[in-house]
Design an enzyme around this catalytic site. Structure first.
Site, PDB file in Angstrom:
ATOM      1  N   GLY A 159      26.689 -20.358  19.908  1.00 45.37           N
ATOM      2  CA  GLY A 159      26.679 -21.689  20.492  1.00 45.37           C
ATOM      3  C   GLY A 159      26.868 -21.772  21.989  1.00 45.37           C
ATOM      4  N   ASP A 161      25.851 -21.711  25.897  1.00 40.90           N
ATOM      5  CA  ASP A 161      24.634 -22.293  26.457  1.00 40.90           C
ATOM      6  C   ASP A 161      24.687 -22.327  27.972  1.00 40.90           C
ATOM      7  OD1 ASP A 161      26.389 -24.488  26.975  1.00 40.90           O
ATOM      8  OD2 ASP A 161      25.921 -25.326  25.002  1.00 40.90           O
ATOM      9  N   ASP A 326      13.165  -6.009  31.652  1.00 41.58           N
ATOM     10  CA  ASP A 326      13.628  -5.232  30.514  1.00 41.58           C
ATOM     11  C   ASP A 326      12.672  -4.064  30.214  1.00 41.58           C
ATOM     12  OD1 ASP A 326      15.479  -5.137  28.133  1.00 41.58           O
ATOM     13  OD2 ASP A 326      13.579  -5.386  27.080  1.00 41.58           O
ATOM     14  N   GLU A 355      14.813  -2.111  34.249  1.00 40.92           N
ATOM     15  CA  GLU A 355      15.698  -1.362  33.361  1.00 40.92           C
ATOM     16  C   GLU A 355      15.035  -0.016  33.075  1.00 40.92           C
ATOM     17  OE1 GLU A 355      17.786  -1.487  28.945  1.00 40.92           O
ATOM     18  OE2 GLU A 355      15.784  -2.302  29.256  1.00 40.92           O
TER      19      GLU A 355
END
Length: 605
Positions: A159, A161, A326, A355
Site C-alpha cells: 500500500g 505510494d 534495469d 544496472e
C-alpha cells in the site's frame, strides 16, 4: 460520418459503427522543438492497418506509414516543424467510406528545463514506493487491478505510494540525501508480485495504486523545491506478461520467441566474452528472466523507437534528472548505446546509470563509456555503471576475517575505466541482503562500511532503511520490508521518533553527520583519490581538490592501534589542523595518531 475525439491514452469512437475503431495511441502526446523532429506514433485499433491516413497541417508531415502482419497496428512517423505552435494536430483515418478523426496534442519542448546534473557530490536514496509510506490508503485497492493490498504477505502489495514519498521529503532532506531513486512506478497490473514494479504493463501510465501521472509530476516538482534530484527506474529488457501487447503482439518478433519457455543464463560476461558460443550468447540476451517477464526484442526497429521515446517522454513530461536502466547487459547492446546517444542529444548533461551486475572490474569496464573508442570496439556510451565489484569489496572487508585490502585492490583496478568517479557505488540494494545483516549486525563494522561508501570515489547509493539498521535478508519480500512509520498505527515511527531505539537513533545521527557534511565538501565532490597499501588492517586514503583536503583512516581491528604518520607525509604533515567529522572534534596532526578499535576517522582540512 466523422467523429472528432480528444486523444489521451484510449480513444472510443462516439458512434459504435464508426470505422476505424482506434483504441490506443502512444506516446500520449509529443513535443515541438525536439532535436530529432520526427517521432513514431503507434496507433492500435481493430483492423486499423488498411486505413487511409490524412494529415492536413502545415507544421506536421507524415514521413512514413508502417504496417505489420497484425492489422490492428499502424506506426506513423511524423515530422514536426520547429516553428509550429502548440495545439492538436488532426489526423483522419478513412476506411469503407467512413472516417475517424483524432486530435493528437503537441506541446512545446522546454528549451532547457534546468536538468539538475547528478555528480559525485550527490547521494542517491533508493526506495521502493510500495514499502516506504502509505500516503493515500484509498488507492490501495483499485478496481481493474488484479492484486490487492495485503501487508501480511511479504511478497504482496503493502500500500505504499507516491503520496507517501511526497509526505516525507522533509525526512530525506534532513537526513542529507540529495537524490531520490524510486523503483519503477509505471503500471504493473499483474496477478501477484506487482509491488516491485519490474513487470511493466503500461509504459506511459503510473500504476494507479501508486498514484497518477500528475501526482508523479508533482513529486518531481516538490523534490526539486527541496533541492532533491529525481531518478526514474526504467526497464527495456522485458515487460510483464499482462501487458496488452501480449494479447495482440504488434509483430511476431516483438518479443523473443522460443519453442518452449527458455530462461536467460544470467551470465552477463557472455556478452563481452570474445570466445562465447552463439548458444550461450543467444540464451543470455534472448532468454526470459522469468515466465511472467516476456523478453523484448530490441532488434525490432519499431520497438526500439517505441522504447527510446518512452524515456524521452518522461524526461520532458515529468522533468526527471536521471534514469536508472534495469538489467543493462541483457537487451540488444547496440540499441542500448543508440538510446544513450539519443537521450544525450536531446538532453546534454542528463544522467543515466545502467544496472551492470557483474562480479569483477574487467567485465564491468566493458559497459563503461569509452570516449576514444575505435569503430570495432563496443562503446555503451553510458555516463555511469553500477559498481558491483566495489560493493562486494566493501562487504568482504568488514565481515569477520575480512580485510580492507579487498577495497584497496578493487580501487587499484580503476585504470580500466574512463571515469570511475561517476560510478554508482553501494553496499547493498533492493536485490541483496541488507548490509547490516551481511555484517552480522555489528554496528561498528557497519559504520566502517558506510564511511568508506560515503567518502571514496563514486556516487553513493543508500537503500531505504539502511540509516535505521534494517537487516532484512533472504526472500526479496522480506528484505524489502516496510519502513517503520510509513503506515498509520505502526508501533515504531521513524518520522516522528515514536519508539525509535537507541541504536537506530545512534545510526541516524551518524548518517546525518556524514551525509550533510559531504554535501558541502569540495574534496568529495571534485577531489582526486590517493590511497596507501593497507598495513595491519588500517586503510588510509586522501581526497583532495584545489581548495580542500579530506583524509580518511579506517582501523579494521578489534583493538586500539597507534599509527605512525610519517609514511603518509604526501597527504598529512605535522602541525596541520583538521576537524574530525564524526566526533566534531578539532585536532592538530602529530607524528602518530591513536585509533580506537573499529574506528573510522574523517579528517577535514
Amino acid at each position: 460520418m466523422k467523429n472528432i475525439l480528444l486523444l489521451t491514452a484510449f480513444i472510443f469512437p462516439l458512434v459504435l459503427f464508426s470505422q476505424p475503431d482506434i483504441k490506443k495511441t502512444e506516446p500520449l502526446h509529443w513535443f515541438i522543438g525536439m532535436e530529432e523532429p520526427t517521432f513514431q506514433l503507434m496507433i492500435y485499433g481493430k483492423d486499423i492497418a488498411d486505413s487511409k491516413v490524412i494529415i492536413k497541417d502545415d507544421g506536421v508531415f507524415l514521413k512514413r506509414k508502417i504496417t505489420t502482419a497484425n492489422e490492428n497496428y499502424i506506426f506513423l512517423y511524423l515530422e514536426i516543424n520547429n516553428n509550429r505552435k502548440e495545439g492538436p494536430v488532426n489526423i483522419s483515418f478513412s476506411k469503407n467510406g467512413k472516417t475517424t478523426e483524432i486530435e493528437y496534442q503537441l506541446y512545446k519542448k522546454e528549451k532547457h528545463h534546468n536538468i539538475n546534473q547528478i555528480s559525485p557530490s550527490d547521494v542517491m536514496y533508493l526506495l521502493m514506493p510500495d514499502r516506504f509510506a502509505d500516503g493515500d490508503p484509498e488507492t490501495n485497492n483499485i478496481e481493474g487491478y488484479l492484486e490487492k493490498s495485503n501487508r501480511e504477505n511479504p511478497g504482496g502489495k503493502h500500500g505504499g505510494d507516491i503520496q507517501g514519498v511526497i509526505d516525507h521529503l522533509d525526512y530525506l532532506e534532513e537526513l542529507g540525501i540529495t537524490t531520490v531513486w524510486l523503483n519503477p512506478v509505471q503500471e504493473n497490473n499483474m496477478e501477484s508480485y506487482s509491488y516491485h514494479g519490474y513487470s511493466i504493463t503500461d509504459y506511459y501510465h503510473i500504476d494507479k495504486r501508486l498514484g497518477s501521472n500528475n501526482l508523479y509530476k508533482q513529486f518531481v516538482e516538490k523534490s526539486h523545491e527541496k533541492g532533491l534530484k529525481v531518478i526514474m527506474d526504467l526497464i527495456f529488457n522485458h515487460i510483464g506478461s499482462n501487458h496488452y501487447w501480449m494479447k495482440d503482439l504488434p509483430t511476431e518478433n516483438w518479443i523473443h520467441q522460443w519453442p518452449e519457455f527458455t530462461q536467460t543464463n544470467y551470465t552477463g560476461s557472455v556478452v563481452s566474452d570474445p570466445y562465447a558460443s552463439n548458444y550461450d550468447y543467444k540464451k543470455m540476451v534472448n532468454g526470459w528472466f522469468v515466465k511472467t517477464m516476456p523478453d523484448l526484442n530490441q532488434d525490432n526497429e519499431l520497438l526500439a523507437d517505441y522504447l527510446i521515446q518512452t524515456s524521452l517522454w518522461w524526461i520532458e513530461y515529468a522533468k526527471i534528472d536521471g534514469i536508472r536502466m534495469d538489467t543493462y547487459p541483457y537487451p540488444d547492446k547496440v540499441m542500448m548505446a543508440n538510446w544513450v546517444e539519443r537521450v544525450k542529444k536531446e538532453y546534454p548533461g542528463f544522467f543515466i546509470v545502467g544496472e551492470t551486475w557483474l562480479n569483477n572490474a574487467s567485465f564491468e569496464s566493458y559497459w563503461s563509456r569509452k570516449p576514444n573508442s575505435s569503430d570495432s570496439e563496443y562503446n555503451s556510451k553510458l555516463p555511469s555503471i553500477s559498481d558491483f565489484p566495489v560493493c562486494f569489496a566493501i562487504q568482504e572487508a568488514f565481515k569477520p576475517e575480512g580485510s580492507v585490502y579487498s577495497i584497496y585492490e578493487v580501487m587499484a583496478k580503476d585504470f580500466i575505466y574512463t571515469d570511475p568517479f561517476m560510478h554508482k557505488i553501494f553496499v547493498d540494494n533492493h536485490d541483496m541482503d541488507r548490509i547490516f545483516h551481511v555484517l552480522d549486525n555489528d554496528f561498528e563494522k557497519f559504520k566502517l562500511s558506510l564511511t568508506v561508501l560515503l567518502t571514496t570515489r563514486g556516487i553513493p547509493q543508500i537503500l531505504y532503511g539502511t540509516e535505521i539498521l534494517m537487516d532484512g535478508h533472504g526472500d526479496h519480500g522480506v528484505l524489502r520490508e516496510d519502513f517503520p512509520g510509513g503506515w498509520k498505527n505502526d508501533k515504531v515511527n521513524i518520522f516522528t521518533g515514536k519508539n525509535v531505539s537507541d541504536s537506530q537513533n545512534e545510526s541516524l545521527d551518524f548518517m546525518k553527520k556524514i551525509l550533510n557534511w559531504r554535501k558541502n565538501s569540495e574534496a568529495i565532490a571534485r577531489g582526486s583519490l590517493k590511497h596507501y597499501i593497507p598495513e595491519n588492517e588500517i586503510y588510509f586514503y586522501e581526497r583532495r581538490s584545489d581548495n580542500d583536503k579530506v583524509v580518511v583512516i579506517i582501523n579494521n581491528n578489534d583493538s586500539e592501534q597507534t599509527l605512525d604518520l610519517s609514511r603518509f607525509s604526501e597527504s598529512v604533515k605535522e602541525g596541520e589542523k583538521a576537524k574530525e567529522i564524526i566526533s566534531g572534534q578539532s585536532l592538530i596532526v602529530e607524528d602518530k595518531i591513536t585509533l580506537n578499535p573499529n574506528q573510522a576517522l574523517i579528517l577535514d582540512f
